[in-house]
Design an enzyme around this catalytic site. Structure first.
Site, PDB file in Angstrom:
ATOM      1  N   ARG A 166     -77.455   3.232 -73.409  1.00 22.83           N
ATOM      2  CA  ARG A 166     -78.430   2.600 -72.517  1.00 22.83           C
ATOM      3  C   ARG A 166     -79.128   3.650 -71.647  1.00 22.83           C
ATOM      4  NH1 ARG A 166     -74.952  -0.857 -69.225  1.00 22.83           N
ATOM      5  NH2 ARG A 166     -73.179   0.062 -70.329  1.00 22.83           N
ATOM      6  N   ARG A 184     -65.920   0.925 -60.800  1.00 24.59           N
ATOM      7  CA  ARG A 184     -66.067   2.354 -61.078  1.00 24.59           C
ATOM      8  C   ARG A 184     -67.400   2.626 -61.756  1.00 24.59           C
ATOM      9  NH1 ARG A 184     -65.533   5.436 -65.449  1.00 24.59           N
ATOM     10  NH2 ARG A 184     -64.533   3.833 -66.710  1.00 24.59           N
ATOM     11  N   HIS A 194     -61.686  -2.708 -69.124  1.00 27.33           N
ATOM     12  CA  HIS A 194     -61.931  -1.291 -69.365  1.00 27.33           C
ATOM     13  C   HIS A 194     -61.179  -0.357 -68.424  1.00 27.33           C
ATOM     14  CE1 HIS A 194     -63.962   2.268 -70.710  1.00 27.33           C
ATOM     15  NE2 HIS A 194     -64.602   2.455 -69.567  1.00 27.33           N
ATOM     16  N   GLU A 245     -72.171   4.187 -72.231  1.00 31.46           N
ATOM     17  CA  GLU A 245     -73.331   3.887 -71.401  1.00 31.46           C
ATOM     18  C   GLU A 245     -74.484   4.835 -71.662  1.00 31.46           C
ATOM     19  OE1 GLU A 245     -72.188   1.673 -67.275  1.00 31.46           O
ATOM     20  OE2 GLU A 245     -71.385   3.677 -67.583  1.00 31.46           O
TER      21      GLU A 245
END
Length: 601
Positions: A300, A463, A423, A297
């Site tokens: 991003r 999460r 995930h 992440e």
């Protein structure tokens, strides 16, 4: 006596654990009543604390237990190497009100982290567990740093109101750093890790923990103990179990390692443990669909955007994982592209692995990138120009993205195909704030503690990225601390009976190789790109294999390097088995050695 394989963790080379005092029976042959086959029963062992699982939570628990005075701790790990899913973690560790945040002028608080975590989990989280997660997060960062870890940068991640995720220098992957730190401390603290050793059953006598039944290639045995820390991870690597609890995920891939199969949940259920949020299973939105490589992440967070196959943005890229995943699944082919520029690449070293793996397209112009990925060039150019305008104005008029780190106007330009994959399993064994495992009636199982992804309640329905590392560090430490206290309160510490003896000798040829003496090099394709090896032949035999140049993941490649190289030297052949959990690296080494010695016959 029999020997169990363990890992010499700081050096990441294979060693053995000789089992000393505490044996209660001699080796014997016996019938396996479940399958009728002959099995070997190895001598029983003893320990004060058995930690099941050598991922981040398990190693954190073992470390903290010993740091709190425990003297007889052992870790069981069914895979050939330590690390679990932690080794694959790329982002960082969320923590609130840290010294680093204060230095950088970032205003954060425990209360805001709790609010963000509860909101991200759709308020299904256990508020008491979330409170502990946030309150102890800053101390967790300090502990990691004090024990040799690197969390020296702070950045933005999806679902966070402020910059909260603490990362290694240069934005490199947090998982390999953590596992290296844990491994070094396992060595320093003399904590034996029994690799390729599976915990099969937790034994309870008179209502309290009494031992663990385990097995490996040498046979079955029991470790008598006072306390157990369950840290086996989740079950995202078990497709049948995933579908059992969430049928909507039929056919999804996974980012998890092969060992994440829910073993700990099954063992806890046998003891009457309560499960919580078990149907809550998270998909990560940006996973390469062919290789199952997960784009962190942080890509991003550092500025990348998502575009569909029409070349258009379709979502605020920094929303929570469930929202972004759902948005991608609504696009053509249920896929999208993660798009970034040279400036984002330069600011995040984790991207280099994706480029080395050959899963990133690149071009000098946006139009050239559009041609590479097969989208309309005019549409992609318009999308990029519009986004640059939003970034300059500080207002994403279409999707409301607040953190726009870069305008994405610096050549080169990059894109990677991505789609959601299973995930993280948010549900699992129910624990209280002391990490004691709870039964259906709410009572605890004396001596049984749990931490990490095997537990439920911390993350609720979703999460937040960066909270998994916080989870394993915070609750792993609590589990270790309380297991150590439980041992003291129930008879006290005993002398360690499972000891580590390092074997540093290189394997010896067991057959005649018939090769020409010399030093040869070869290259194979690994998980992170090319792997170059140097092969030394003396007296007609391969006697040494060294990895000279590679980008394989620390904490994973070492097991393949030692295991595969030793087997090649023993057999003088590349026709050997790959190391489970490090298959791509193993195959790369075998290919490279085969290329190196093709002219040495």
């Amino acid at each position: 006596m029999k020997k169990l394989k363990v890992m010499s963790l700081a050096l990441a080379t294979l060693v053995s654990a000789t089992l000393f005092a505490g044996c209660t029976s001699n080796s014997a042959e016996g019938n396996d009543t479940q399958n009728g086959n002959q099995t070997t029963v190895v001598e029983n062992k003893s320990a004060d604390i058995v930690v099941i699982g050598a991922g981040g939570a398990g190693m954190a628990a073992a470390m903290q237990a010993v740091q709190n005075g425990a003297t007889n701790v052992v870790i069981l790990e069914k895979m050939p190497q330590t690390g679990g899913n932690t080794i694959r973690t790329t982002g960082g560790m969320n923590a609130a009100a840290t010294e680093l945040q204060a230095t950088e002028g970032i205003e954060d608080s425990v209360e805001l982290m709790i609010e963000d975590t509860m909101k991200g989990g759709k308020n299904l989280n256990d508020p008491e567990l979330v409170k502990v997660l946030a309150e102890k997060s800053a101390d967790g960062v300090k502990w990691v740093t004090e024990n040799g870890g690197d969390l020296s940068e702070v950045g933005m991640f999806g679902g966070a109101s402020v910059k909260r995720i603490h990362k290694p220098t240069g934005g490199s992957a947090v998982g390999p750093m953590l596992v290296k730190m844990f491994n070094e401390n396992m060595d320093k603290l003399n904590i034996p890790v029994l690799l390729e050793t599976k915990a099969d059953q937790i034994i309870v006598e008179d209502g309290k923990i009494a031992g663990v039944k385990a097995s490996n290639k040498d046979g079955e045995f029991t470790i008598d103990c006072k306390a157990v820390v369950l840290a086996t991870g989740g079950f995202a690597g078990n497709a049948e179990m995933v579908v059992e609890y969430n049928p909507a995920l039929t056919g999804f891939g996974t980012t998890n390692h092969a060992g994440a199969t829910g073993d700990g949940i099954a063992m806890a259920k046998e003891l009457g443990a309560q499960l919580v949020d078990i149907e809550q299973i998270q998909t990560h939105p940006t996973v390469h669909p062919e290789t199952q490589t997960m784009y962190t992440e942080a890509v991003r967070g550092n500025g990348a955007i998502l575009v569909n196959k029409e070349g258009k943005r379709f979502v605020n890229e920094l929303l929570t994982r469930d929202v972004v995943s759902e948005a991608i699944l609504a696009q053509t082919d249920k896929e999208s592209y993660i798009v970034f520029d040279q400036k984002v690449r330069d600011g995040l070293s984790a991207i280099e692995k994706y480029i080395s793996a050959g899963i990133i397209y690149e071009a000098d112009t946006i139009e050239g990138l559009a041609e590479q990925i097969g989208v309309d060039a005019t549409a992609l150019k318009a999308t990029m120009d519009t986004y640059a305008g939003y970034q300059a104005a500080g207002n994403d008029a279409e999707f409301g993205r607040e953190s726009m780190e870069e305008p994405l106007t610096t050549a080169k330009y990059y894109a990677g195909l991505c789609a959601p994959a299973v995930h993280h399993t948010m549900g699992g064994v129910k624990i209280n704030t002391n990490t004691e495992v709870l039964k259906e009636d709410g009572s605890s199982i004396p001596g049984l503690f749990a931490a990490g992804e095997v537990t439920g309640g911390v993350h609720g329905a979703n999460r937040l990225g960066g909270n998994a590392v916080t989870d394993i560090v915070v609750f792993g430490r609590i589990a270790g601390e309380n297991a150590a206290k439980y041992v003291v309160d129930n008879g006290g510490n005993t002398e360690a009976t499972i000891k580590v003896e390092k074997e540093t000798e290189t394997a010896k040829p067991e057959v005649d190789g018939g090769y020409k003496d010399g030093v040869y090099t070869g290259t194979g394709k690994g998980n992170g790109g090319d792997v170059t090896v140097e092969v030394t032949v003396e007296g007609g035999n391969i006697v040494k294999i060294e990895l000279k140049d590679h980008k394989e993941t620390p904490g994973i490649f070492e097991g393949a390097e030692a295991g595969v190289s030793n087997e090649i030297i023993k057999t003088q052949s590349t026709d050997v088995e790959s190391v489970s959990g490090a298959t791509l690296t193993s195959e790369a080494i075998k290919t490279a050695v085969a290329e190196a010695i093709k002219d040495a016959k």
